[in-house]
Write a protein that holds these residues in place. Structure first.
Motif, short mmCIF file in Angstrom:
data_model
loop_
_atom_site.label_atom_id
_atom_site.label_comp_id
_atom_site.label_asym_id
_atom_site.label_seq_id
_atom_site.Cartn_x
_atom_site.Cartn_y
_atom_site.Cartn_z
N PRO A 4 -37.19 19.18 17.18
CA PRO A 4 -38.68 19.65 16.99
C PRO A 4 -39.21 20.44 17.95
N GLN A 5 -38.64 20.60 19.03
CA GLN A 5 -39.23 21.54 20.04
C GLN A 5 -39.21 22.99 20.02
N TYR A 6 -38.52 23.37 18.96
CA TYR A 6 -38.18 24.81 18.83
C TYR A 6 -38.31 25.19 17.45
N ASP A 7 -38.73 26.44 17.36
CA ASP A 7 -38.99 26.96 15.84
C ASP A 7 -38.73 28.50 15.66
N SER A 8 -38.98 28.98 14.39
CA SER A 8 -38.70 30.31 14.25
C SER A 8 -37.32 30.74 14.22
N TYR A 9 -36.45 29.77 13.91
CA TYR A 9 -35.01 30.28 13.99
C TYR A 9 -34.77 31.10 12.51
N GLU A 10 -33.74 31.84 12.60
CA GLU A 10 -33.34 32.88 11.50
C GLU A 10 -31.85 32.70 11.03
N ASN A 11 -30.99 32.40 12.05
CA ASN A 11 -29.70 32.59 11.62
C ASN A 11 -29.05 31.61 13.05
N CYS A 12 -27.71 31.16 12.58
CA CYS A 12 -26.91 30.50 13.55
C CYS A 12 -25.40 30.69 13.29
N THR A 13 -24.89 30.39 14.41
CA THR A 13 -23.18 30.51 14.44
C THR A 13 -22.87 29.38 15.50
N TYR A 14 -21.34 29.20 15.42
CA TYR A 14 -20.80 28.14 16.33
C TYR A 14 -19.51 28.58 16.86
N ASP A 55 -40.89 41.07 12.65
CA ASP A 55 -41.24 41.76 11.30
C ASP A 55 -40.85 40.96 10.13
N ARG A 56 -41.68 40.62 9.27
CA ARG A 56 -41.47 39.72 8.07
C ARG A 56 -40.46 40.39 7.14
N LYS A 57 -40.28 41.58 7.12
CA LYS A 57 -39.33 42.45 6.29
C LYS A 57 -38.00 42.61 6.96
N ARG A 58 -37.96 41.69 7.85
CA ARG A 58 -36.44 41.90 8.54
C ARG A 58 -35.85 40.57 8.70
N ASN A 59 -34.76 40.51 8.29
CA ASN A 59 -33.77 39.34 8.46
C ASN A 59 -32.86 39.35 9.86
N THR A 60 -32.52 38.49 10.52
CA THR A 60 -31.89 38.63 11.72
C THR A 60 -30.54 37.72 11.48
N ILE A 117 -27.56 41.23 13.98
CA ILE A 117 -27.72 42.13 13.04
C ILE A 117 -28.89 42.23 12.33
N TRP A 118 -29.67 43.36 12.06
CA TRP A 118 -30.96 43.39 11.66
C TRP A 118 -31.05 44.43 10.19
N LYS A 119 -31.22 43.50 9.41
CA LYS A 119 -31.47 44.04 7.76
C LYS A 119 -32.93 43.99 7.49
N THR A 120 -33.41 45.30 7.44
CA THR A 120 -34.69 45.43 7.12
C THR A 120 -34.81 45.92 5.49
N GLU A 121 -35.86 45.45 4.78
CA GLU A 121 -36.00 45.50 3.48
C GLU A 121 -37.42 46.45 3.32
N GLU A 122 -37.38 46.93 2.03
CA GLU A 122 -38.37 47.52 1.49
C GLU A 122 -38.71 47.27 0.12
N ASP A 123 -39.90 47.31 -0.37
CA ASP A 123 -40.34 46.89 -1.69
C ASP A 123 -40.64 48.43 -2.41
N TYR A 124 -40.30 48.43 -3.59
CA TYR A 124 -40.72 49.76 -4.44
C TYR A 124 -41.01 49.04 -6.01
N ALA A 154 -33.20 48.58 3.29
CA ALA A 154 -33.73 50.14 3.72
C ALA A 154 -32.70 50.54 5.06
N SER A 155 -32.26 49.44 5.72
CA SER A 155 -31.57 49.82 7.11
C SER A 155 -30.76 48.58 7.32
N ILE A 156 -29.57 48.67 8.20
CA ILE A 156 -29.05 47.60 8.67
C ILE A 156 -28.41 48.21 10.11
#
Length: 527
Positions: A254-264, A302-307, A320-327, A343-345
């Motif tokens: 519970p003590q931590y948040d805002s995680y996006e990805n993990c590995t082991y 950045d809400r449009k970026r996945n890490t 790895i940073w993957k940034t998206e764009e809407d169109y 849009a970019s990686i």
């Protein structure tokens, strides 16, 4: 059918030649024995050498080879039963298709540029959302918010603990005792103290509400116990929950948040936040121990970026940073016209000593796989069907997938050199829901008999008394008369005919070729 069958036989021959060349150090020990024999034709390879050869084949080729004759099948059985099959697999795209059926999963092989179809156990795969993929396992959640681990190749399926065992989740029942809603508590913590808690009602329909309970999942083989460890990054604040297969409930960090990805790696879970901060988490004891090994790389996310985070083959920890764009697509109307593109990686080395990110401009002879899968970095020398210095990506934007579930999915191959992108295959093979994911096939489990097979585009009942390699040979049309004739001309007629006379049935796959796949990247010099 005959053309496809002959191509399958040709592929098997090429794969075996490659495997034999890779096993020459063991084959050389046979030369004195072979020279003493009056006829090379009468000499048989010892089983340990056959095992060595088969261990170098990818799963489709392995199962083809195991159906050639009794001695090869025996070598396959030994290889599988002793757990010696460790060959890394070229990732495949797992997807569903409305035309294939509610219970049918489709696997597009980048190595073969073809699709296999497998009938999977209930609940219907098209009614599930795939929230993760690791080491051959899919993690799914259905429209009742029940979660399963599913191996689509072996059809092995295991239920995960109920969502009502999660710390912040309370079920709401109707008069008949059926769960109709979940109350999901929003909690915020700081320095180990909860300073905010508020309930949020979460219906189990429509489907996208499932993600208020779960968001992204990972499966790892735990170093200390050997058990499968399932880790969830879940709403409302992207916190961690985890459980081992066989547990009755989810544990909560519970003590931590805002995680996006993990590995082991080496007994530690490494998790990255949306600000680039990396935590090393030891889950082996009664209490999870968290250590911040790299501070945040930015102040605002950045809400449009996945890490994504992974351990590279050369040892570095990568982000790895993957940034998206809407169109808005000009040929579409209104709601359906809203599309999303990568849009970019960008690739960064995480310097854990200096606690900073160092941009990597070129991956040389390596390739990335990002999406709702465990993030991968592979050497193209070992996977020649993949393009070096490229990233293979699938659509994993949670809000986009769930709120626009019928819109086109963002899937393709991204060139890290010039930021261009190519379609993975055209025309599109998959349905937009559930969103496709990358998967690495795994034969680790023993439940290898499939209930249904596919041949000539039709589903056929399989004989469950038959062995799986035999079924697979039928799928590849080794019992097709034209195929038997071709095989006989190539010296395999007796083996294929023997398998046919023993009644080998079919496996769950379709003999359908489709489009272009991963391409042929040429390995670059070492970094």
């Amino acid at each position: 059918m005959a053309t496809c069958s002959i191509m399958s036989l040709g592929r098997l021959a090429m794969a075996l030649c490659s495997a034999i060349l890779g096993s020459l150090h063991k084959l050389s020990a046979l030369l004195p024995h072979i020279e003493e024999e009056p006829s090379m034709v009468e000499a048989e390879l010892p089983e340990d050498v056959l095992v060595e050869i088969l261990s170098r084949l990818e799963i489709p080729d392995l199962l083809r080879a195991s159906s050639v004759c009794s001695s090869w099948h025996s070598a396959y059985t030994t290889l599988h039963s002793l757990g010696q099959y460790k060959r890394q697999q070229t990732p495949c795209l797992f997807y569903t298709s409305e035309s294939a059926g509610e219970n049918v999963g489709c696997i597009y092989s980048l190595a073969e540029q073809r699709t296999y179809k497998i009938t999977l156990p209930d609940p219907p795969i098209r009614d599930r959302y795939m929230i993760g993929s690791s080491d051959g396992w899919l993690v799914t959640i259905d429209n009742k918010c029940e979660m399963h681990l599913l191996n689509p190749v072996t059809r092995e399926q295991m239920a995960l603990p109920s969502v009502i065992t999660m710390e912040q989740v309370d079920p709401i029942y109707d008069e008949s005792g059926t769960i109709v809603k979940y109350k999901n508590w929003w909690q915020s913590w700081h320095d180990g103290v909860m300073f905010f808690s508020s309930p949020r009602g979460c219906t189990i329909s429509p489907r996208w509400e499932q993600l208020f309970l779960t968001g992204r999942a990972f499966v790892f083989s735990e170093t200390s116990t050997g058990k499968l460890l399932v880790v969830l990054i879940r709403d409302p604040f992207s916190q961690l929950s985890f459980a081992r297969v066989g547990d009755d409930e989810w544990a909560y960090l519970p003590q931590y948040d805002s995680y996006e990805n993990c590995t082991y790696k080496d007994g530690l879970l490494y998790a990255v936040t949306n600000l680039g901060e990396i935590h090393a988490i030891d889950l082996s004891g009664p209490i999870a121990v968290v250590k911040v090994v790299m501070g945040k790389a930015m102040d605002i996310g950045d809400r449009k970026r996945n890490t994504y985070i992974l351990h590279a083959p050369w040892g570095d920890v990568l982000q790895i940073w993957k940034t998206e764009e809407d169109y808005i697509h000009p040929s579409e109307d209104d709601y359906d016209a809203v599309l999303k593109n990568t849009a970019s990686i960008e690739v960064y080395k995480s310097d854990l000593v200096e606690e900073k990110l160092v941009k990597i401009n070129r991956l040389q002879d390596h390739v990335l796989f990002v999406g709702h899968n465990q993030t991968l970095c592979l050497r193209t020398e070992e996977f020649p069907s993949l393009k070096a210095n490229h990233a293979y990506f699938t659509d994993d934007s949670l809000s986009w997938i769930t709120e626009f579930k019928n819109n086109r999915r963002d899937i393709g191959v991204f060139n890290l050199e010039d930021n261009s992108r190519d379609e993975l295959v055209s025309p599109q093979l998959w349905s937009n829901w559930p969103s496709p994911v990358w998967i690495t096939l795994n034969l680790a489990k023993s439940n290898l008999i499939l209930d249904m097979i596919f041949k000539d585009g039709k589903s056929i009942e399989a004989d469950n008394a038959l062995n799986y390699p035999g079924d697979f040979s039928h799928m590849l049309s080794f019992d097709d008369p034209k195929m038997l004739e071709a095989a006989a001309e190539g010296g395999l007629g007796g083996a294929a005919a023997t398998e046919r006379e023993e009644g080998s049935g079919g496996a769950a796959a379709a003999l359908r070729h489709s489009g272009r796949g991963g391409g042929h990247g040429q390995p670059n010099p070492a970094r």
